[in-house]
Design a protein around this motif. Structure first.
Motif, PDB file in Angstrom:
ATOM      1  N   ASP A 107      42.402  43.099  44.463  1.00 58.61           N
ATOM      2  CA  ASP A 107      41.056  42.526  44.481  1.00 58.61           C
ATOM      3  C   ASP A 107      41.008  41.108  45.040  1.00 58.61           C
ATOM      4  OD1 ASP A 107      39.785  44.792  43.401  1.00 58.61           O
ATOM      5  OD2 ASP A 107      40.317  44.195  41.357  1.00 58.61           O
TER       6      ASP A 107
ATOM      7  N   LYS B 109      38.271  54.199  39.020  1.00 59.20           N
ATOM      8  CA  LYS B 109      38.764  53.136  38.133  1.00 59.20           C
ATOM      9  C   LYS B 109      38.732  53.585  36.677  1.00 59.20           C
ATOM     10  CE  LYS B 109      37.949  48.921  40.804  1.00 59.20           C
ATOM     11  NZ  LYS B 109      37.366  47.562  40.784  1.00 59.20           N
TER      12      LYS B 109
ATOM     13  N   ARG C 249      42.966  44.804  35.450  1.00 59.74           N
ATOM     14  CA  ARG C 249      42.718  45.055  36.866  1.00 59.74           C
ATOM     15  C   ARG C 249      41.569  46.052  37.082  1.00 59.74           C
ATOM     16  NH1 ARG C 249      47.396  46.501  37.784  1.00 59.74           N
ATOM     17  NH2 ARG C 249      47.064  48.743  37.998  1.00 59.74           N
TER      18      ARG C 249
ATOM     19  N   ASP D 196      39.417  47.271  34.441  1.00 61.58           N
ATOM     20  CA  ASP D 196      38.331  47.092  33.475  1.00 61.58           C
ATOM     21  C   ASP D 196      37.984  48.366  32.711  1.00 61.58           C
ATOM     22  OD1 ASP D 196      37.819  44.286  34.136  1.00 61.58           O
ATOM     23  OD2 ASP D 196      37.109  45.068  36.048  1.00 61.58           O
TER      24      ASP D 196
ATOM     25  N   ASP E 175      42.870  38.618  38.493  1.00 66.71           N
ATOM     26  CA  ASP E 175      41.870  39.331  37.674  1.00 66.71           C
ATOM     27  C   ASP E 175      40.503  38.728  37.957  1.00 66.71           C
ATOM     28  OD1 ASP E 175      40.480  40.744  35.770  1.00 66.71           O
ATOM     29  OD2 ASP E 175      41.367  39.693  34.057  1.00 66.71           O
TER      30      ASP E 175
ATOM     31  N   ASN F 253      37.509  40.527  38.596  1.00 67.83           N
ATOM     32  CA  ASN F 253      36.332  41.342  38.291  1.00 67.83           C
ATOM     33  C   ASN F 253      35.944  41.246  36.814  1.00 67.83           C
ATOM     34  OD1 ASN F 253      36.103  42.304  40.934  1.00 67.83           O
ATOM     35  ND2 ASN F 253      37.597  43.930  40.535  1.00 67.83           N
TER      36      ASN F 253
END
Length: 489
Positions: free
Chosen positions: A230, A407, A431, A433, A487, A489
Motif C-alpha cells: 500500500d 481482503k 495490512r 484490516d 500501515d 489504510n
C-alpha cells in the motif's frame, strides 16, 4: 551498566560455561569472556527468536490478545493492553530481540572468521562453507529486524551492533530500514552455494541445508515486499515477483521449524508457560472460537479443548475481562506437547501472501483463488485435517474466495490459520484490516482500539532519551495508536 545493554551488546553471556584448567595463566584475564563456538551462538539466537515469537507469557508476547485468540482468567490489564506498568512488555521484547537474538547473531558473525580450516578441506571448500554460514546468520538477522520494525516503527539499525563505538544508537527511519533489508537479501541470496555445506551442527531449523535457507530467504523477501503493497506499490510488486520467481516456501515439507527437545529448559514455550508452570491463566477467546464455530471449522479440536459437560462444544471468554477457567475452552492439547516445534515460516502464511499478491495484480504464477485454497489446505494439513473435511470447508459460501472481497476473505482465513502465530496474524490484520475486531475493554492508552504498534521501552526514554525523543516525533508520537509506516489504510 544497563545503558550499554539497552541496545544490542552480546547476548551470548547466557551461553558461557565454565571449565577446569590447570594452566598457571588460567586466571590472568578474568574479565575476558570465554569464546563459544559460532554454532552454539547461532543455536541460541534461533531459540531466543522462536521463544519470543511463540511464548504466551504476558511479560513478553501479547499478540494473542491483540488478535482475540486468548483471554485471561486473571491479570486483566495485560489483555487490556496496559504494557507500561509492572510488565513492561515493550522493554522485554526489545531486550529479547536486540540482546538475546541479534547479540548472539553478532557474536556468531565475529567468531566464524576466526575458525581454523580443517586439514581435510580445500581452501575453496572452506571459504564457501564459511560464506554460507555468514549468509544464513545475516538472513536470520534480517528476519529479526523486520519484526522490530513491524513492532515499533523507527528503531536502531545502522548503529545498533556497534557498542564498541556507539553506546546510545540513533533510531533509523523504518522505511529506509525496509529498503535496506530488501537490498541485503538481494545481495545475500546469490552468495548461498548449494554445492557446499553450511552449519554441520547448530542449525536447529534446517540442519544446515543451504537450499532450504535460500527458500527461507526468498519467502522473507516476499513477506517484506507484501507489507509494502500500500505504501510503495512499485517496490512491493518488484520485490514480491522477484522472490516468487526465485522460489518460495509453498508446502509444509519446507516449513521453517525449530525443534524443541522437550526437556527443561528447552520446552516448547506454550508447554513451559501452561503445563510446566501449572498455570490456569488462559482460555480461548470468543472472537476466534465463535468464528470457527460458525464455519464448523475442523481445526477446532486441535486449537481448543471442549468445555466439560453433556453439551460439550467450544466456548470462548472475553479479552480484557476476568474469565472462568472451568466454563471456557482452553488451549488445545496438541499445542501443549513439550517438544512441539516452533514456527518461523509455514506454507499457509506464504500462500496467503501469494493470494494477496495475485489479488493486487502481481505476476506470481497462479490465481488468487488457487493460492488461497492452498493456504487453507496446508493449514488444515498441519493440524491433521485432510480429504473430505477440507473439501467441505472450502465449499462453504462464507469461505469460498471472492475476488470482490479478497481482503476480507484472506484476512479472515489467515487470522484463523495463524492461531498460534499471533505476530504474523497481527501483520495480516494491520495490512488488510480484516477481520473486523474491537477492543471494548482496552486501556485509555489504546483509545479503545486494538494497538497497531508497541510503544518504545521505558528504558529507552530514560537512557537513550534524545534519540527516543527524535524517533517518537518522527513517527507521530510514541503511542499504541500510531501506525507503522506501511500501515496506511
Amino acid at each position: 551498566m544497563k545503558k550499554i545493554f539497552s541496545i544490542l551488546t552480546i547476548g551470548s553471556l547466557a551461553l558461557l560455561t565454565g571449565c577446569v584448567n590447570g594452566d598457571d595463566d588460567f586466571n590472568n584475564n578474568q574479565t575476558q569472556p570465554y569464546q563459544v563456538p559460532a554454532e552454539l551462538a547461532f543455536t541460541n539466537a534461533q531459540k531466543e527468536l522462536i521463544d519470543q515469537m511463540e511464548t504466551p507469557s504476558v511479560n513478553l508476547n501479547v499478540f494473542r490478545f491483540f488478535q482475540h485468540y486468548l483471554a485471561t482468567t486473571i491479570y486483566r490489564n495485560d489483555a487490556r493492553f496496559n504494557f507500561t506498568g509492572t510488565r513492561k512488555v515493550p522493554d522485554n521484547m526489545w531486550l529479547a530481540l536486540y540482546t538475546d537474538v541479534l547479540g548472539n547473531l553478532s557474536e556468531a558473525k565475529k567468531i566464524i572468521p576466526t575458525e581454523a580450516k580443517p586439514a581435510a578441506l580445500t581452501q575453496l571448500a572452506w571459504d564457501k562453507q564459511q560464506a554460507n554460514k555468514l549468509a544464513i546468520i545475516n538472513i536470520l538477522e534480517i528476519y529479526t529486524y523486520q519484526v522490530l520494525v513491524d513492532s515499533f516503527g523507527n528503531v536502531p539499525y545502522s548503529e545498533a551492533a556497534k557498542v564498541e563505538t556507539t553506546v546510545l544508537p540513533k533510531y533509523d527511519d523504518a522505511k529506509t530500514i525496509y529498503a535496506d533489508l530488501i537490498n541485503r537479501l538481494n545481495a545475500l541470496i546469490p552468495t548461498l552455494d548449494t554445492a557446499y555445506p553450511s552449519f554441520e551442527t547448530g542449525d536447529n531449523i534446517y540442519g544446515g541445508d543451504v537450499a532450504e535457507w535460500i527458500t527461507f530467504a526468498n519467502s522473507l523477501k516476499l513477506k517484506i515486499g507484501i507489507n509494502l503493497a500500500d505504501v510503495n506499490p512499485t517496490l512491493a510488486k518488484q520485490t514480491v515477483e522477484s522472490a516468487y520467481n526465485a522460489g518460495v516456501l509453498l508446502t509444509n515439507s519446507t516449513n521453517a521449524l525449530f525443534k524443541y527437545d522437550g526437556t527443561s529448559p528447552n520446552f516448547n514455550r506454550l508447554y513451559a508457560e501452561v503445563i510446566a508452570s501449572n498455570r490456569n491463566d488462559f482460555v480461548a477467546e470468543e472472537g476466534i472460537v465463535d468464528a470457527m464455530n460458525n464455519l464448523n471449522d475442523p481445526r477446532r479440536p486441535s486449537y481448543f479443548t471442549a468445555v466439560p459437560g453433556p453439551g460439550g462444544g467450544y466456548v470462548g471468554g472475553t479479552v480484557g475481562l476476568s474469565n472462568s477457567y472451568s466454563t471456557n475452552s482452553h488451549i488445545g492439547e496438541s499445542l501443549l506437547a513439550p517438544n512441539k516445534t516452533g514456527v518461523l515460516f509455514d506454507a499457509a502464511e506464504v500462500n496467503f501472501y501469494l493470494a494477496e499478491a495475485a489479488s493486487r495484480g502481481y505476476s506470481v504464477g497462479g490465481t488468487a483463488a488457487s493460492y488461497y485454497n492452498t493456504a487453507i489446505t496446508e493449514s488444515m494439513a498441519q493440524w491433521g485435517v485432510t480429504g473430505a473435511a477440507v473439501t467441505t470447508y472450502l465449499a462453504d459460501p462464507n469461505v469460498v474466495f471472492s475476488p470482490a472481497n479478497w481482503k476480507q476473505r484472506i484476512g479472515e482465513q489467515a487470522w484463523i490459520a495463524m492461531y498460534n502465530r499471533g505476530f504474523e496474524s497481527w501483520n495480516f490484520y494491520r495490512r488488510l484490516d480484516y477481520p473486523v475486531m474491537t477492543a471494548p475493554n482496552a486501556t485509555p492508552a489504546a483509545e479503545g482500539k486494538i494497538p497497531v504498534r508497541l510503544t518504545y521501552p521505558i528504558n529507552e526514554q530514560t537512557v537513550n532519551g534524545s534519540n527516543w525523543s527524535q524517533a517518537s516525533s518522527a513517527i507521530g508520537g510514541d503511542k499504541l495508536t500510531v501506525k507503522v509506516f506501511w500501515d496506511i489504510n
